[in-house]
Enzyme design. Structure first.
Site, PDB file in Angstrom:
ATOM      1  N   GLU A 127       0.849  -1.188   0.000  1.00 54.50           N
ATOM      2  CA  GLU A 127       0.000   0.000   0.000  1.00 54.50           C
ATOM      3  C   GLU A 127       0.893   1.250   0.000  1.00 54.50           C
ATOM      4  O   GLU A 127       1.866   1.270   0.749  1.00 54.50           O
ATOM      5  CB  GLU A 127      -0.898   0.051   1.238  1.00 54.50           C
ATOM      6  CG  GLU A 127      -1.923   1.172   1.135  1.00 54.50           C
ATOM      7  CD  GLU A 127      -2.906   1.214   2.316  1.00 54.50           C
ATOM      8  OE1 GLU A 127      -2.752   0.425   3.266  1.00 54.50           O
ATOM      9  OE2 GLU A 127      -3.797   2.065   2.257  1.00 54.50           O
ATOM     10  N   ALA A 268       1.523  -0.070  10.825  1.00 61.07           N
ATOM     11  CA  ALA A 268       1.247  -1.464  10.492  1.00 61.07           C
ATOM     12  C   ALA A 268       0.440  -1.524   9.208  1.00 61.07           C
ATOM     13  O   ALA A 268      -0.043  -0.504   8.715  1.00 61.07           O
ATOM     14  CB  ALA A 268       0.469  -2.135  11.618  1.00 61.07           C
ATOM     15  N   ASN A 271      -2.472  -6.355   5.286  1.00 55.71           N
ATOM     16  CA  ASN A 271      -2.470  -7.375   4.235  1.00 55.71           C
ATOM     17  C   ASN A 271      -3.353  -8.551   4.616  1.00 55.71           C
ATOM     18  O   ASN A 271      -3.337  -9.022   5.738  1.00 55.71           O
ATOM     19  CB  ASN A 271      -1.047  -7.889   4.014  1.00 55.71           C
ATOM     20  CG  ASN A 271      -0.025  -6.780   3.990  1.00 55.71           C
ATOM     21  OD1 ASN A 271      -0.082  -5.904   3.157  1.00 55.71           O
ATOM     22  ND2 ASN A 271       0.871  -6.785   4.959  1.00 55.71           N
ATOM     23  N   HIS A 303      -7.046  -2.098  14.967  1.00 54.44           N
ATOM     24  CA  HIS A 303      -7.227  -1.351  13.714  1.00 54.44           C
ATOM     25  C   HIS A 303      -6.952  -2.239  12.498  1.00 54.44           C
ATOM     26  O   HIS A 303      -7.780  -2.337  11.590  1.00 54.44           O
ATOM     27  CB  HIS A 303      -6.298  -0.133  13.720  1.00 54.44           C
ATOM     28  CG  HIS A 303      -6.333   0.695  12.481  1.00 54.44           C
ATOM     29  ND1 HIS A 303      -7.041   1.862  12.388  1.00 54.44           N
ATOM     30  CD2 HIS A 303      -5.739   0.533  11.267  1.00 54.44           C
ATOM     31  CE1 HIS A 303      -6.891   2.379  11.183  1.00 54.44           C
ATOM     32  NE2 HIS A 303      -6.104   1.598  10.484  1.00 54.44           N
ATOM     33  N   GLU A 304      -5.810  -2.896  12.481  1.00 49.70           N
ATOM     34  CA  GLU A 304      -5.455  -3.715  11.317  1.00 49.70           C
ATOM     35  C   GLU A 304      -6.409  -4.895  11.201  1.00 49.70           C
ATOM     36  O   GLU A 304      -6.822  -5.266  10.109  1.00 49.70           O
ATOM     37  CB  GLU A 304      -4.002  -4.204  11.417  1.00 49.70           C
ATOM     38  CG  GLU A 304      -2.947  -3.111  11.601  1.00 49.70           C
ATOM     39  CD  GLU A 304      -3.054  -1.956  10.630  1.00 49.70           C
ATOM     40  OE1 GLU A 304      -3.521  -2.165   9.501  1.00 49.70           O
ATOM     41  OE2 GLU A 304      -2.688  -0.814  11.003  1.00 49.70           O
ATOM     42  N   HIS A 307      -9.667  -3.859   9.657  1.00 49.24           N
ATOM     43  CA  HIS A 307      -9.581  -3.643   8.208  1.00 49.24           C
ATOM     44  C   HIS A 307     -10.027  -4.880   7.429  1.00 49.24           C
ATOM     45  O   HIS A 307     -10.371  -4.771   6.249  1.00 49.24           O
ATOM     46  CB  HIS A 307      -8.143  -3.314   7.796  1.00 49.24           C
ATOM     47  CG  HIS A 307      -7.813  -1.850   7.772  1.00 49.24           C
ATOM     48  ND1 HIS A 307      -8.646  -0.901   7.238  1.00 49.24           N
ATOM     49  CD2 HIS A 307      -6.702  -1.174   8.180  1.00 49.24           C
ATOM     50  CE1 HIS A 307      -8.060   0.300   7.327  1.00 49.24           C
ATOM     51  NE2 HIS A 307      -6.885   0.153   7.903  1.00 49.24           N
ATOM     52  N   GLU A 326      -9.965   4.139   6.039  1.00 51.54           N
ATOM     53  CA  GLU A 326      -9.171   4.583   7.192  1.00 51.54           C
ATOM     54  C   GLU A 326     -10.009   5.346   8.220  1.00 51.54           C
ATOM     55  O   GLU A 326      -9.884   5.111   9.426  1.00 51.54           O
ATOM     56  CB  GLU A 326      -7.973   5.423   6.737  1.00 51.54           C
ATOM     57  CG  GLU A 326      -6.948   4.660   5.903  1.00 51.54           C
ATOM     58  CD  GLU A 326      -6.409   3.395   6.569  1.00 51.54           C
ATOM     59  OE1 GLU A 326      -6.615   3.209   7.794  1.00 51.54           O
ATOM     60  OE2 GLU A 326      -5.790   2.578   5.865  1.00 51.54           O
TER      61      GLU A 326
HETATM   62  N1  TRP Z   1      -3.217   0.890   5.696  1.00 56.06           N
HETATM   63  C1  TRP Z   1      -2.234   1.120   6.708  1.00 56.06           C
HETATM   64  C2  TRP Z   1      -3.033   1.398   7.967  1.00 56.06           C
HETATM   65  O1  TRP Z   1      -3.493   2.443   8.216  1.00 56.06           O
HETATM   66  C3  TRP Z   1      -1.352   2.287   6.408  1.00 56.06           C
HETATM   67  C4  TRP Z   1      -0.002   1.992   5.882  1.00 56.06           C
HETATM   68  C5  TRP Z   1       0.865   1.090   6.348  1.00 56.06           C
HETATM   69  C6  TRP Z   1       0.692   2.671   4.850  1.00 56.06           C
HETATM   70  N2  TRP Z   1       2.045   1.166   5.674  1.00 56.06           N
HETATM   71  C7  TRP Z   1       1.952   2.117   4.741  1.00 56.06           C
HETATM   72  C8  TRP Z   1       0.369   3.692   4.003  1.00 56.06           C
HETATM   73  C9  TRP Z   1       2.881   2.574   3.831  1.00 56.06           C
HETATM   74  C10 TRP Z   1       1.297   4.154   3.069  1.00 56.06           C
HETATM   75  C11 TRP Z   1       2.552   3.606   2.982  1.00 56.06           C
HETATM   76  O2  TRP Z   1      -3.347   0.543   8.692  1.00 56.06           O
HETATM   77 ZN    ZN Z   2      -5.666   1.728   8.505  1.00 54.26          ZN
END
Ligand code: TRP
Ligand code: ZN
Length: 886
Positions: A127, A268, A271, A303-304, A307, A326
């Site tokens: 991401e 974090a 995935n 949080h993760e 998701h 988010e």
């Molecule tokens: N989706 C991740 C979160 O908020 C955010 C994130 C993790 C991210 N690593 C990253 C965004 C690297 C940009 C680049 O939980």
């Molecule tokens: Zn997030």
């Protein structure tokens, strides 16, 4: 590095993808100096589009193309077109198979995006747009595919080979190599892809879902960290249960894995089935991690995990919709933390953070709406506005719809869009369907940037027992946006009588009073609310629980603030009254500093704090929050043009005055709390955390009195504590005190004891980098030369350079500009290694307009120097461009 002028990507340019990828089959061959990535994509023309076959343009960056085949036929250089960022091929039929082999160099990847190496292991961060650094692909979230992944690596160094989904096969190669194949049954966009290969150990547990399926939970860490997994694992299980109970969301794979890595740009990453964590956001034990770290871990693990539904099962159509996942997920994790701990304290912490950092962003050159309209580099848009303001927007919906209807809306959203890539409009549409409400005007929260201001005035007519509240809303201009339209603002309020009790609230068109707390719906630029049968002149308690992310302006006198601080029945507003009172007192001292050497502080602050300290039934958590003065960052935001040195000095002065005036009751209370801490084994639970927080805040005040007995107490707490919360707080007291010998001694014993633990050394670094005594820059330069420091590790960068420039006001803002020049040097150095980190660490300089002219000039000079320093990354270029044209 960039060769072309970066261009703006606009939401209005969104087009459906020309082609889809039904299946993605990847094979990784990991070697010590390179990796080969074979990809076989089963693709088709997007059935929603016409019958033509436009060129297929795949994303790809820093890839060396070794081989390419279309439907089994090898292509020669005339059959495809390569650019710096793309690979173009002409399909011959609607459905086809495209295979490529690329060579990449993970060992040289210091940007920590794509496939890279961290402490001997391979891991990925895709991401937002990192997958294109792994293989040629349609790297956009609305292209969702079923992935099968095989990883080959040397068995001795990489016994563990992980990817998304379930393991389906494994075997041995020649030469001591082995392989594992993973299959993810759920379609996903490329940004949720991950692999990990390393010599990792794991802690295992299980979770039985509410429908009775057993899920294996594994945390993979380096062997020395096995004893730091329990808290993360407990947090995970709590989050899984909570999401079932609160949102009806169950986990969907047979295995859920968390991996801890030391080099990570953010906190974090969610995935699918394989969350990857910055080790600082998942590893903890009492001796090495503070209470704050324990709480952060609990919320980030949740949080993760959350998701998996708000992000993975239902994902974003494009990156302009980032807050869809988010904002909603931050809202969900904040509800979770509120349920697991003290809800009021959680709200206070969130609001303090939002107002200091997000409000500053919204008032600065990078201001953007919760759903931005354009960007150059999407990594720059993982912002406080997307995350924290986005969560506030969802929270307002929750307030307006009520708990039950909001749940209906979220159920509908998940049901309607499972397996889809959708937009913020789809989220709102589900909430509209569930509630029957028209949320058209509410949606301005997604499109208009800037923090709305609410000016409230009132009048009471004793003869008719009528009370009127007049509310005017406005929103400042932000880059590219002027003349904003009114928002829908839920304004939670009560009217307090002279005993501090909430009075019944009856609107003029109502026959009876309905409640003593109500949420006014503010929708017009100016609106008046009339209450009847109001028996006496009330004191309004406004924006209770911080019901909307706005700046409230009501002209409270200091005596009224004292009254609210003592009596408001809303815990948040009680704290808020104390903050506003402290703010007024500090601002008054700032004014006095220019005129006299001897400021005079308003004695009401001492009086009310004394009363609160003596009140035995006041929750220690609340007391701790109340006696914590507003941060320098928050105070700076209250000025058009701030003088950071005067503000720091005034806040120090007020702190000292409070310490001397309250020394006796503070010391008595400190000693009681300290004894309790000594008598209780460490547990990271709300009541114990509250005790330690109050104890440590009291110690920080007490050490200011330069009393040698208190110094002894502090040194003792530092030495005997069984936990990092007490030890680190005592260390910070010493490091900021005039007792330099004791501080040196403590720093030395601390680093000797923890030198092998990088996460503890991060804390050792940041306590020193934030120390506000004179000579801070030299100390920081010294820290950079320490063997445990590495500019390639983002946690170290944040601990030293970040802490110095965001927490060390007098040294960073030094009058000679040396602090600014230092940060600029580091930004330039970092940009060549890790553009995402460079573009973040520069933030304090980009806020130059907030300061006095002298500071402005010095900051601008450094921004220009960075701009002219050579080839810049797109990330840094975008930030500089915006901040220099503001
Ligand atoms: N989706 C991740 C979160 O908020 C955010 C994130 C993790 C991210 N690593 C990253 C965004 C690297 C940009 C680049 O939980
Ligand atoms: Zn997030």
């Amino acid at each position: 590095m960039r060769t072309e002028q970066p261009k703006m990507i606009a939401l209005s340019d969104y087009r459906l993808p020309d082609y889809l990828i039904d299946e993605t089959h990847l094979t990784f061959e990991l070697h010590e100096s390179y990796a080969l990535v074979h990809s076989r994509l089963l693709m088709q023309r997007n059935p929603g589009l016409d019958n033509s076959l436009p060129p297929l343009v795949l994303d790809g960056q820093q890839l060396e193309l070794i081989d390419i085949e279309l439907d089994g036929q090898q292509l020669s250089v005339i059959d495809y077109k390569l650019t710096e960022n793309s690979l173009q091929v002409q399909p011959k039929q609607r459905a086809f198979e495209l295979s490529t082999t690329v060579r990449i160099e993970p060992q040289k990847n210091t940007a920590l995006e794509g496939l890279y190496k961290s402490s001997g292991m391979f891991c990925t961060q895709c991401e937002a747009e990192g997958f294109r650094k792994i293989t040629y692909y349609l790297d956009r979230p609305d292209v969702m595919s079923r992935f099968t992944t095989t990883i080959h690596a040397q068995k001795h160094s990489y016994p563990i080979l992980l990817s998304n989904g379930n393991p389906i096969a494994e075997g041995e190669d020649d030469d001591g190599r082995h392989w594992v194949t993973w299959e993810d049954p759920f379609k996903k966009p490329a940004y949720l892809f991950a692999i990990v290969a390393g010599d990792l150990w794991c802690v295992e547990d299980t979770f039985t879902t509410k429908s009775g399926r057993e899920v294996v939970l594994r945390m993979y860490v380096e062997p020395e960290n096995l004893d730091k997994c329990q808290h993360g694992m407990d947090s995970l299980k709590k989050a899984m249960r909570w999401d079932e109970e609160k949102y009806g969301r169950e986990y969907d794979l047979d295995i859920f894995m968390i991996v801890a890595v030391n080099d990570f740009n953010m906190g974090a990453m969610e995935n699918k089935g394989l969350n990857i964590f910055n080790s600082s956001c998942v590893l903890a034990k009492a001796e090495s991690a503070t209470d704050a770290a324990h709480q952060r871990i609990e919320s980030i693990v949740a949080h993760e995990y959350f998701h998996n539904w708000s992000g993975n099962r239902v994902t974003c159509r494009d990156w302009f919709q980032l807050s869809l996942k988010e904002g909603f997920t931050v809202f969900r994790d904040s509800q979770f933390s509120a349920d697991m701990n003290s809800a009021v304290v959680k709200r206070i912490e969130d609001v303090a953070y939002l107002r200091t950092h997000q409000f500053a962003e919204d008032a600065g050159p990078m201001a953007h709406p919760v759903r931005p309209e354009q960007y150059m580099e999407i990594s720059n848009f993982y912002t406080l506005t997307i995350y924290e303001k986005g969560a506030e927007v969802v929270r307002m919906l929750h307030t307006l719809l009520g708990e039950e209807t909001f749940r209906k809306g979220s159920d509908l959203y998940f049901e309607r869009h499972d397996g889809q890539a959708v937009t913020c409009d789809d989220f709102i549409a589900a909430m509209e369907s569930a509630s029957g409400m028209d949320l058209t005007q509410f949606k301005r929260w997604y499109s208009q940037a800037g923090t709305p201001q609410l000016a409230v005035s009132d009048s009471y007519d004793a003869a008719t027992q009528t009370y009127q509240l007049t509310v005017k809303q406005s929103c400042p201009d932000t880059p590219g946006q002027t003349n904003k339209l009114p928002f829908v603002i839920p304004l939670s309020m009560a009217l307090l009588n002279q005993q501090g009790e909430a009075m019944p609230l009856q609107f003029e068109d109502e026959s009876v009073a309905i409640a003593d707390e109500r949420v006014l719906s503010v929708t017009a630029a100016e609106q008046t609310f009339t209450f009847i049968n109001v028996a006496e002149q009330p004191l309004p308690s406004l924006l209770r629980g911080f019901s909307a992310p706005v700046v409230l302006d009501y002209d409270y006198s200091r005596d009224q603030l004292v009254f609210l601080l003592q009596h408001d029945t809303d815990g948040f507003n009680r704290w808020e009254a104390g903050q506003q009172l402290s703010l007024q007192v500090i601002e008054e001292v700032v004014g006095q500093i220019y005129e006299t050497d001897e400021p005079m502080m308003d004695s009401r602050l001492v009086a009310v704090f004394t009363a609160l300290l003596e009140q035995d039934d006041l929750d220690p958590a609340m007391l701790a929050e109340i006696i914590t003065l507003p941060s320098v960052g928050y105070i700076i935001e209250q000025y058009e043009q701030a003088d950071p040195l005067a503000i720091h000095q005034a806040r120090e002065y007020v702190s000292d005055q409070l310490a001397y005036a309250l020394k006796e009751p503070m010391l008595a209370r400190y000693q009681v709390l300290r004894k309790e801490s000594l008598d209780t084994p460490y547990v990271a639970q709300a009541s114990d955390i509250a005790r330690r927080r109050l104890q440590n805040i009291l110690l920080a005040y007490l050490i200011r009195t330069d009393d040698l007995d208190i110094l002894d107490e502090c040194v003792d707490q530092f030495g005997v504590a069984d936990n990092m919360t007490e030890r680190l707080a005592a260390l910070a007291c010493l490091v900021n005190s005039p007792f330099t010998e004791e501080a040196e001694h403590a720093l030395e014993s601390f680093s000797e004891r923890f030198e092998d633990d990088p996460l503890v050394m991060d804390q050792w670094f940041s306590v020193q980098a934030a120390a506000t005594l004179p000579g801070g820059l030299q100390r920081v330069q010294h820290l950079l030369a320490h063997p445990a420091f590495s500019i390639k590790n983002p946690n170290k960068v944040r601990a030293v350079i970040g802490a110095f420039s965001t927490q060390n006001t007098p040294n960073f803002h030094a009058h000679d500009g040396s602090g600014y020049a230092f940060l600029a040097d580091k930004v330039i150095e970092l940009d060549a290694l890790n553009p995402q980190i460079a573009a973040r660490i520069i933030t304090p300089l980009t806020r130059w307009q907030r300061y006095d002219l002298h500071q402005q000039e010095l900051m601008l000079a450094q921004l220009k120097r960075i701009k002219n320093s050579g080839d810049l990354s797109v990330d840094l270029f975008e930030v500089l461009e915006k901040s220099l044209s503001a």
